[in-house]
Design a protein around this motif. Sequence first.
Motif, PDB file in Angstrom:
ATOM      1  N   GLU A  52       0.840  -1.208   0.000  1.00 20.73           N
ATOM      2  CA  GLU A  52       0.000   0.000   0.000  1.00 20.73           C
ATOM      3  C   GLU A  52       0.870   1.252   0.000  1.00 20.73           C
ATOM      4  OE1 GLU A  52      -2.474  -0.211   3.331  1.00 20.73           O
ATOM      5  OE2 GLU A  52      -3.673  -1.877   2.576  1.00 20.73           O
ATOM      6  N   SER A  95       1.302   4.150  -3.548  1.00 26.32           N
ATOM      7  CA  SER A  95       0.915   5.553  -3.666  1.00 26.32           C
ATOM      8  C   SER A  95       2.068   6.356  -4.261  1.00 26.32           C
ATOM      9  CB  SER A  95       0.560   6.099  -2.286  1.00 26.32           C
ATOM     10  OG  SER A  95       1.736   6.205  -1.528  1.00 26.32           O
ATOM     11  N   ARG A 131       2.767   9.268  -3.769  1.00 29.22           N
ATOM     12  CA  ARG A 131       3.369  10.102  -2.736  1.00 29.22           C
ATOM     13  C   ARG A 131       4.563   9.391  -2.129  1.00 29.22           C
ATOM     14  NH1 ARG A 131       1.281  14.237   0.067  1.00 29.22           N
ATOM     15  NH2 ARG A 131      -0.700  13.884  -0.951  1.00 29.22           N
ATOM     16  N   ASP A 181       1.016  12.065   5.899  1.00 30.70           N
ATOM     17  CA  ASP A 181       0.182  11.985   4.695  1.00 30.70           C
ATOM     18  C   ASP A 181      -1.286  11.983   5.068  1.00 30.70           C
ATOM     19  OD1 ASP A 181       2.425   9.847   2.855  1.00 30.70           O
ATOM     20  OD2 ASP A 181       2.467  11.977   3.394  1.00 30.70           O
TER      21      ASP A 181
END
Lengths: 536, 77
Positions: free
Chosen positions: A83, A87, A89, A180
């Motif tokens: 996960e 992302s 990011r 985040d």
Amino acid sequence: MARESRPLDATPRAATAEPISNFRRSLIQTPGSQRRLQGLSASGRKIAPPTATPHARAAFRTIDSRRAAIFTPHRARRKSVREARDSPRDLLLGLGKVLAKKTEPIVTSSSSPGDTPNNNRSDDDDSHETTLGPLHMSYDDDDEADLPKRPRLSLPIDREDESGSDDLVPHRSVLLENEDNYTMQSVEMPRRAYSEGPGGRLSMNSTRMSDFFNTNDMLHSEDFGRESGMFPPINVMEEEGTFTMADILSPERLESDTGRRDTGRESDFGIHVPVDLDDQTSFVIAPEVQSSPVRQPDDLDEPVYNDFALMEDQRSDSDDGAMDHGLDDFGDIGELPDMEDEDPDNAANETTTHVDIGNRTETEVLTHAQRAELRAAAAARKKRINISKHGIQYPSLPPAVVKRLAQNFAKTSGAKGKITPDAMNAIMQASEWFFEQLGEDLEAYSKHAGRNTINESDVITLMRRYVCFLLSYNLRFSSRQRQVNSLTTPFALASRHLPRELLQDLRMPPPVLSKKRRKAGEGAVPATAEEDESVT
Amino acid sequence: MPGQKLYPRATVKKIVKAHSNCSVSKNADVMIFLDYMLFMQNLVKEASIEAKKGGERGITARSVKKVTADSLAKFKG
């Protein structure tokens, strides 16, 4: 430097110590750094030669990254962190970390010796002497020594980063969870979730408001205003808009309510058109009914047409004598389109003249109204029998003929041959009007010539106007070619449009008529010459 | 078109007779129908142009109605 020390083909040490960072480095490798690695990628595969095109290099890179992902032994373990890896990011964070290690000026700028150490010293001298001690010393040492040590001194966190730059895995995950989430929670996510959620708007509004006041107190006050204040007004506005649209679309309401028209001039204008259209589509009779009474005074006044005027008078007579003759007469006369307009007058006359009759007149009026309705319905239903202004019944042109004509012309004019029934109705209406107009004109011509018969010459005289129009139209295109005369004489038109048997009928008549036709053609020529001059 | 007649001559004659209250000479109805054909051609052409202008696909009642008065005026004697 850490990279060089690391074994290139995925070793257990690299995987266990820093699986993600290793993977990411293989992903992020730049061509320049790869060249430094003696042409071997992380998976030991040969990398792109320096002469390769950028696209080829990119392809090599992707292949390398895939191979690295495949052959690295601890893929399964990485799945647990997938996960975080997925992302973008995270990727950006990793890139930032990697770059941050290389590019030291950034670090130095953030903890520049000029500002922060002095401030730290001045501020911390008063409060935190324990932390200041090492800072002060390190600052003095680093001021004249090499630059890379300064970040260490500014904060202990930096020191950890530099020392354990490769094992960033736990740190990154922590970052993801904390920072985040904070940024993602910050403004928009919860609101979108509420707005897109299922359920009615009003209910969602209520829940949303309550939720907002409770949960998002940290957010700006604009949000409250937007959520609570703005949305209900917007809804109201939308509802009003829909109402006006419905008004415009539905003619009945507009007709009934004149007060509705205060919406504005434009809406008024827009309103009138659909009303007319609807009337025309629903009732084909309507225009006829309106057009015919205009002519009736002429008929009634003219003594010549007394016979036919009597037919029309039958209506009023039968109105009077409705009691005597029964309703059968009305059935016949009911098909007259003029009746509806005459009804009020007749009824008024009757009521004024036959006041003594009393109940009878009332019933008469009632029967009039009912009959008018029945008449309209019947006329709409069946093919009605038309009556000209002279009171002569005439059949309407068969729709099949008109349709065929229209389709042929539509095909030749470029449109598809398909004509909708509504358009067909309109064309039928137009052709009826045309014949009405044509009959009047021909009558005028023949009467002017002292005849009581409509000759071909009359028709040609009538057509000459349009033919002249055609000439002027053709002049723009073919004036140089002198085709105008032959193309646009009535006879040429006839030979172009009519089938041969009808043409034979036209040619068969004695030469007198042909002379006339020629005259018409000659008469058209000077007109063309004049127009030629005017145009050119 | 080939098998069937172009138009019912008697009907056209009756129509013109009724409207003009005059008798129509033997072959004048052919010219009358020719005039009618020209009118129809004009009407349909203008209607198709109007329909194209209005963004409609085929000839619709709206376009025909819009054009009718114009082409009638063109054919007025």
